[in-house]
Design an enzyme around this catalytic site. Structure first.
Site, PDB file in Angstrom:
ATOM      1  N   SER A   1     148.278  39.343  31.131  1.00  0.00           N
ATOM      2  CA  SER A   1     147.940  40.484  31.214  1.00  0.00           C
ATOM      3  C   SER A   1     146.523  40.297  30.132  1.00  0.00           C
ATOM      4  CB  SER A   1     148.673  41.746  31.009  1.00  0.00           C
ATOM      5  OG  SER A   1     149.866  41.614  31.539  1.00  0.00           O
TER       6      SER A   1
ATOM      7  N   ASP B   1     158.495  31.254  24.353  1.00  0.00           N
ATOM      8  CA  ASP B   1     159.750  30.726  24.926  1.00  0.00           C
ATOM      9  C   ASP B   1     160.894  31.225  23.973  1.00  0.00           C
ATOM     10  OD1 ASP B   1     162.003  29.216  25.509  1.00  0.00           O
ATOM     11  OD2 ASP B   1     160.980  27.316  24.891  1.00  0.00           O
TER      12      ASP B   1
ATOM     13  N   ASP C   1     166.756  28.663  25.298  1.00  0.00           N
ATOM     14  CA  ASP C   1     167.080  27.277  24.878  1.00  0.00           C
ATOM     15  C   ASP C   1     168.235  26.776  25.750  1.00  0.00           C
ATOM     16  OD1 ASP C   1     165.143  27.220  22.920  1.00  0.00           O
ATOM     17  OD2 ASP C   1     166.359  27.604  21.342  1.00  0.00           O
TER      18      ASP C   1
END
Length: 795
Positions: free
Chosen positions: A271, A343, A346
């Site tokens: 965005s 991120d 994992d």
């Protein structure tokens, strides 16, 4: 012979009510009494409705404006959420249920065995498990429990009012009916957004790459920071040292060869948002702007509305399936969000014995929690998938699903959370302190929350619960038998990157890196660069800003990436090699191009094709190896690397005896593109060659879609419109004494293809237009209402 028509009629009726090869029965669809022609809606004014429900506590009204946007006026807040649920269901019931079934891995129930792999993936991600944890947290909080209960009751009140003939058209087309709503479905919708925005990870691809390439090459291919950095928090900002940095264990990179890659959401899910202080605006009031970039569909992801109660007056867009306003403003402030792009997932390699019964952890075997996932399949037998849960989370991949081996997933979205509480508090917030209290409860997906208030203040927080990791943790698959590889807590909320009333007079984010390299914690993600740079360049030079200026910036088509890349390309093209008219024409377009990716630009199409081909020329020989899961570096990485070093060794094709140069690769790429362009005739302009398709959610009904829209913009561009992806809601709000707000999304309020309000905003969205957002006061009725709905207690 006179009996033949009767026999044919009986045969046709029987055929229409029979499922053939797992296809739906079409009898209901074509029935004159119950079929699709029941869904045509009048365009004109609507008669007022009076509805009574025993669960309501007071009297409420809903005003429907000229775009069928509802404005809810309720004496009791719980009634407002009941009505919101009722209206969401009235206009978007099939969409709401489809999205939650997709999240839960239940599409086989309505679409048949072809969706089995998808459903297994959703179960193995742990979506239902994550949603169950969210429901528990919702129910612990008085405000969100009330909100979810009232909203659920409103949806079910509408569902109970339906007869089969009233079902939304897609139910008839697919041959099934709606089921009751519950809080788990709302939680599933919220977790589905987490999947869309916080499932970024390249652990398998990076692990393979790290074994193939040197650490120096790996760090160049997938760098933490790039040149030309223009982060969310300005460079040079001083950060305090961390109270407790993450400590790495001894290096133990796993030897692995992963021949499959996890499914990834669109990497451009992101965005733009920004807010400018009153010192930079013509009116002296702050202006806040937002345009979330997501997959485009009909019905639209968003549903616009106003909710007015004695303690709250909020306007913006909601998610059908969840209560409250997700992006918007109230009488005191506005907020805007963009994806953090981190991120927070994992993978851990596990050692099991006795099938899936036990796994090794810290020197001993533990019992796995086995969850039986029963996947019902339309037209077939139920498929039972056994998913083992470990201390990290579910085993996503094992010998029965894309193995070999066992990979367990640790995902932040699995943790108990209550995202609803954040938005509930934002809806009620009156100042910056209230805003901070709201976002402090937020965990996942990571988002950049911007604040702008009528108090004149602006600010941004790069917000969420970020794992505390050592450098490079999370890039590679880790050993799951060793607890020292666990996340070491979370970055404290107060140490998340943020800035308040900066001297520049604006705050902004466009999915770029949140900070420079001096930030003391390690965040990993795939960050954009050029959109943020373009926005910041424009805002730095602007003064006396108006809402119209902000609308123009949201629709800005300047491709700063292309502007940076074209001089490099031109340096490696020799006109003496141009033998065809197509080559000369492509060169002429590129040479004369100003970098504006407008719908009529041929050069934009040529550049997009040329850069894609050049990437393939550079990377394919190195990264296509025996079906190994590998990832091409981001486009910005290759461009900045080539600007530094045109002789970078990946330019050479490892499969040929000669040593290729960048000039050779650019020329080959250009020749290939020119040949393709020669076959496109008059369809080279960006708005024709690419354009935009807004597809129906089934992805298979063109008549319910808007295809081939003549759009500009694209990747790396502020106007991030692509083929099936782009600005899903554009909002500009000036927070003066009188709020002035503007917005649009590419769809319509209704999910019914037979309604005039199904796609009525699409053409104006393509043209970059906006609508005034009507903020009504119940004391002064506007002249142009399409109708009213009165909700009152009673049977």
């Amino acid at each position: 012979m006179r009996f033949i028509p009767l026999i044919l009629t009986i045969a046709l009726v029987a055929a229409l009510h029979t499922r053939w090869a797992n296809k739906p029965a079409f009898g209901m669809l074509f029935s004159p009494q119950h079929g699709f022609w029941q869904h045509a809606e009048p365009v004109g004014l609507h008669d007022d409705q009076h509805l009574n429900f025993p669960t309501l506590k007071g009297r409420s009204e809903v005003w429907l404006d000229e775009r069928m946007v509802p404005h809810i006026f309720a004496e009791q807040e719980s009634d407002a959420y009941f009505i919101q649920g009722y209206l969401h269901a009235r206009d978007r019931l099939w969409q709401m249920e489809l999205q939650t079934m997709a999240a839960a891995g239940r599409l086989c129930e309505i679409l048949g065995p072809g969706m089995l792999d998808y459903d297994r993936r959703q179960r193995r991600i742990g979506m239902v498990y994550a949603a169950e944890q969210t429901v528990k947290e919702m129910e612990k909080d008085t405000a969100t429990n009330m909100q979810a209960d009232a909203y659920t009751a409103g949806i079910n009140a509408y569902i109970r009012s339906l007869r089969p003939r009233d079902y939304p058209l897609e139910y008839k087309l697919l041959g099934y009916g709606p089921e009751p709503w519950n809080k788990l479905k709302t939680a599933l919708l919220l977790k589905y957004m987490s999947y869309d925005l916080a499932y970024n990870n390249n652990d398998l691809e990076y692990t393979n790459a790290r074994h193939l390439f040197s650490k120096a090459d790996f760090d160049r291919m997938y760098p933490d920071f790039t040149d030309s950095l223009d982060p969310i928090i300005p460079q040079g900002t001083a950060f305090p040292p961390p109270a407790a940095p993450a400590i790495p264990p001894p290096d133990s990179l796993l030897a692995a060869a992963y021949h499959f890659a996890p499914d990834h959401p669109d990497p451009d899910n992101g965005s733009n948002n920004w807010a400018v202080a009153g010192s930079k605006t013509r009116s002296g009031a702050p202006i806040i702007c937002n345009d979330p970039h997501l997959g485009l569909s009909l019905p639209s992801l968003w549903y616009e509305m106003q909710i007015h109660t004695p303690n709250m007056n909020v306007y913006g867009v909601s998610l059908p399936g969840a209560p409250g306003i997700i992006i918007g403003f109230n009488d005191h402030m506005g907020w805007a969000v963009t994806n953090g792009s981190e991120d927070v997932l994992d993978y851990y390699s596990m050692q099991f014995r006795n099938g899936k019964e036990e796994y090794l952890f810290n020197g001993a075997y533990r019992k796995a929690d086995l969850r039986l996932e029963k996947i019902k399949i339309r037209g077939g037998k139920t498929f039972v998938d056994t998913v083992a849960y470990t201390v990290w989370g579910p085993v996503m991949y094992d010998d029965s699903y894309k193995g070999p081996g066992f990979l367990s997933v640790r995902w932040k979205a699995h943790d108990a959370s209550n995202e609803l509480l954040t938005f509930n508090r934002l809806n009620h917030a009156r100042n910056y302190e209230d805003y901070l209290e709201a976002i402090a409860t937020y965990t996942c997906p990571a988002q950049n929350f911007i604040y702008a208030g009528k108090d004149g203040n602006i600010g941004i927080w790069h917000n969420g619960q970020y794992p505390k990791r050592w450098k490079d943790q999370g890039k590679f698959v880790m050993p799951g038998a060793d607890s020292t590889f666990a996340w070491q807590g979370y970055i404290p909320f107060e140490e998340n990157p943020h800035i308040y009333n900066p001297a520049e007079g604006f705050v902004s984010s466009a999915n770029q890196h949140p900070t420079d390299s001096t930030y003391p914690y390690h965040m990993i993600g795939e960050y954009d660069l050029f959109r943020g740079k373009r926005i910041n360049q424009q805002l730095r030079g602007m003064h006396g800003i108006t809402p119209e200026d902000m609308m123009k910036l949201q629709n800005d088509n300047t491709n700063l990436f292309a502007v940076t890349a074209i001089p490099l390309i031109m340096d490696h093209l020799d006109p003496v090699n141009f033998k065809t008219d197509a080559q000369r024409k492509c060169m002429q377009w590129l040479f004369a191009w100003d970098g504006e990716a407008n719908p009529d630009s041929e050069a934009a199409t040529v550049f997009n094709m040329l850069w894609e081909e050049l990437e393939n020329q550079v990377w394919t020989d190195d990264l296509v190896r025996d079906s190994l899961a590998l990832k091409i570096p981001q486009s910005k990485t290759m461009l900045l690397w080539l600007l530094r070093d045109t002789a970078m060794h990946f330019v050479d094709n490892i499969h040929t005896p000669e040593k290729e140069t960048l000039s050779q690769l650019v020329q080959r790429s250009f020749d290939s593109v020119a040949q393709r362009i020669s076959h496109m005739g008059n369809n080279v302009a960006l708005g024709t060659a690419r354009g935009t398709d807004i597809r129906h959610l089934t992805r298979s009904i063109p008549a319910f879609s808007r295809m081939g829209l003549p759009t500009g913009g694209g990747q790396h561009i502020v106007n991030a419109t692509k083929k099936t992806h782009g600005p899903s809601w554009r909002m500009v709000v000036e927070l003066g004494t009188e709020t002035k707000a503007y917005g649009i999304y590419p769809g319509g309020q209704s999910g019914n293809p037979g309604s005039a309000f199904y796609d009525n905003m699409v053409d104006d969205w393509v043209d970059g237009k906006y609508y005034s957002l009507n903020i009504y006061d119940q004391q002064s009725q506007p002249a142009h209402l399409r109708g009213k709905i009165f909700f009152e207690p009673g049977e």
